[in-house]
Design a protein around this motif. Structure first.
Motif, short mmCIF file in Angstrom:
data_model
loop_
_atom_site.label_atom_id
_atom_site.label_comp_id
_atom_site.label_asym_id
_atom_site.label_seq_id
_atom_site.Cartn_x
_atom_site.Cartn_y
_atom_site.Cartn_z
N PRO A 6 35.27 -40.71 -29.17
CA PRO A 6 34.53 -39.66 -29.24
C PRO A 6 35.07 -38.78 -29.85
O PRO A 6 36.19 -38.79 -29.42
CB PRO A 6 33.52 -39.18 -27.89
N GLN A 18 33.23 -33.58 -29.00
CA GLN A 18 32.02 -34.00 -27.98
C GLN A 18 32.45 -34.16 -26.20
O GLN A 18 31.89 -34.63 -26.01
CB GLN A 18 31.69 -35.98 -28.48
N SER A 68 23.66 -38.35 -30.82
CA SER A 68 23.90 -38.20 -32.62
C SER A 68 25.00 -39.29 -32.83
O SER A 68 24.88 -39.01 -35.07
CB SER A 68 23.81 -36.48 -33.33
N ASP A 69 25.90 -39.64 -32.32
CA ASP A 69 26.67 -40.00 -32.53
C ASP A 69 27.67 -41.12 -32.02
O ASP A 69 28.12 -42.05 -32.18
CB ASP A 69 28.57 -38.94 -33.20
#
Length: 289
Positions: free
Chosen positions: A200, A204, A30-31
């Motif tokens: 990140p 995460q 999602s990122d």
């Protein structure tokens, strides 16, 4: 070696590991982009392997087929990238269902590259597995998405990689495949990463560590299974991943639980049972000198 029951046990570990990796990947994608995910996964995995090298032993890392290893890991890198792209675009059950075209390619490549016989039970397992996948995907009734095409290309590459793994493990240990895979794929991912770097967020990192560990476990288990039985015996066992990931995706991501998934999985299981039963009889049959 031809030990389908031991191969089945190792494949159970691979199935659990691949499923855990897919769940964690869906969360971080999602990122992150797939290449960013692969870069950090390989960093963590390479670090774990470096710490474990003293325990592994140098004799288990001897590479007797360097060219085949390089081709295998390059093809697998492309296949893994396609897998992560598909995970970010389409439902997990659909990703796994499309991935089950891999046994068809593995069957063909094993016959071409390894001279493995296409016996009727093996052909039946692949045919029933593919039929089960068709029931789940229902081509023509569901629009073809970009993620679907990407996953089909990835399945073709996985078929080549799995067959080359079988060839490599005839002379090299499964650990040599696992270690070399991570050390070769790290610079591959790093080259792509430098064009789109990102750090990140802290939340995460547990997922990234889980992906790396699950990837190590999955590939070691898969490689061990392929060292114990032919590719066209081992790969059809992987069909069990589909009902498992469908349930997990429904529970965690609220993805629709489709009865067609279980109908297709039942047909896949029938093929696996036919193949394992035939291989067990074949391995236990007395050999004439």
């Amino acid at each position: 070696m031809n030990n389908p029951l031991r191969a089945a046990a190792w494949m159970a570990g691979a199935i659990a590991s691949f499923s855990a990796m897919a769940i964690a990947a869906r969360i971080v994608l999602s990122d992150l982009t797939p290449l960013q995910l692969m870069f950090y996964r390989n960093i963590v995995a390479s670090g774990v392997l470096l710490c474990c090298l003293p325990l592994i032993g140098g004799h288990r890392l001897i590479v007797r087929q360097p060219a085949t290893q390089l081709v295998r890991h390059s093809v697998h890198f492309a296949a893994q990238y396609a897998w992560f792209v598909a995970i970010s675009l389409i439902p997990l059950a659909q990703v796994f269902a499309l991935e089950f075209t891999v046994p068809i390619w593995s069957l063909l490549f094993a016959a071409l590259l390894l001279d493995e016989k296409i016996t009727p039970p093996r052909l039946a397992a692949v045919a029933l597995g593919f039929l089960g996948s068709l029931i789940i995907v229902r081509p023509g009734l569901v629009p073809v998405e970009h993620g679907t095409v990407v996953m089909l290309i990835g399945a073709f590459a996985f078929g080549i990689a799995h067959t080359l793994t079988r060839k490599i493990t005839l002379t090299d240990s499964p650990l040599s495949v696992l270690v070399l895979m991570n050390f070769l794929q790290l610079p591959m991912a790093a080259i792509a990463f430098i064009f789109d770097p990102i750090v990140p967020p802290a939340w995460q990192w547990p997922c990234l560590v889980s992906i790396a560990i699950a990837a190590l476990s999955a590939h070691y288990c898969l490689t061990k299974a392929l060292s114990l039985a032919p590719a066209n015996v081992v790969i059809p066992m992987d069909f069990l991943r589909l009902p498992l990931i469908a349930l997990l995706a429904w529970w965690i991501f609220d993805e629709m639980l489709d009865l067609w998934v279980f109908a297709g999985a039942t047909i896949m299981l029938a093929g696996i049972w036919i193949n394992l039963r035939a291989e067990r009889k074949r391995s236990s049959a007395p050999r004439l000198s």
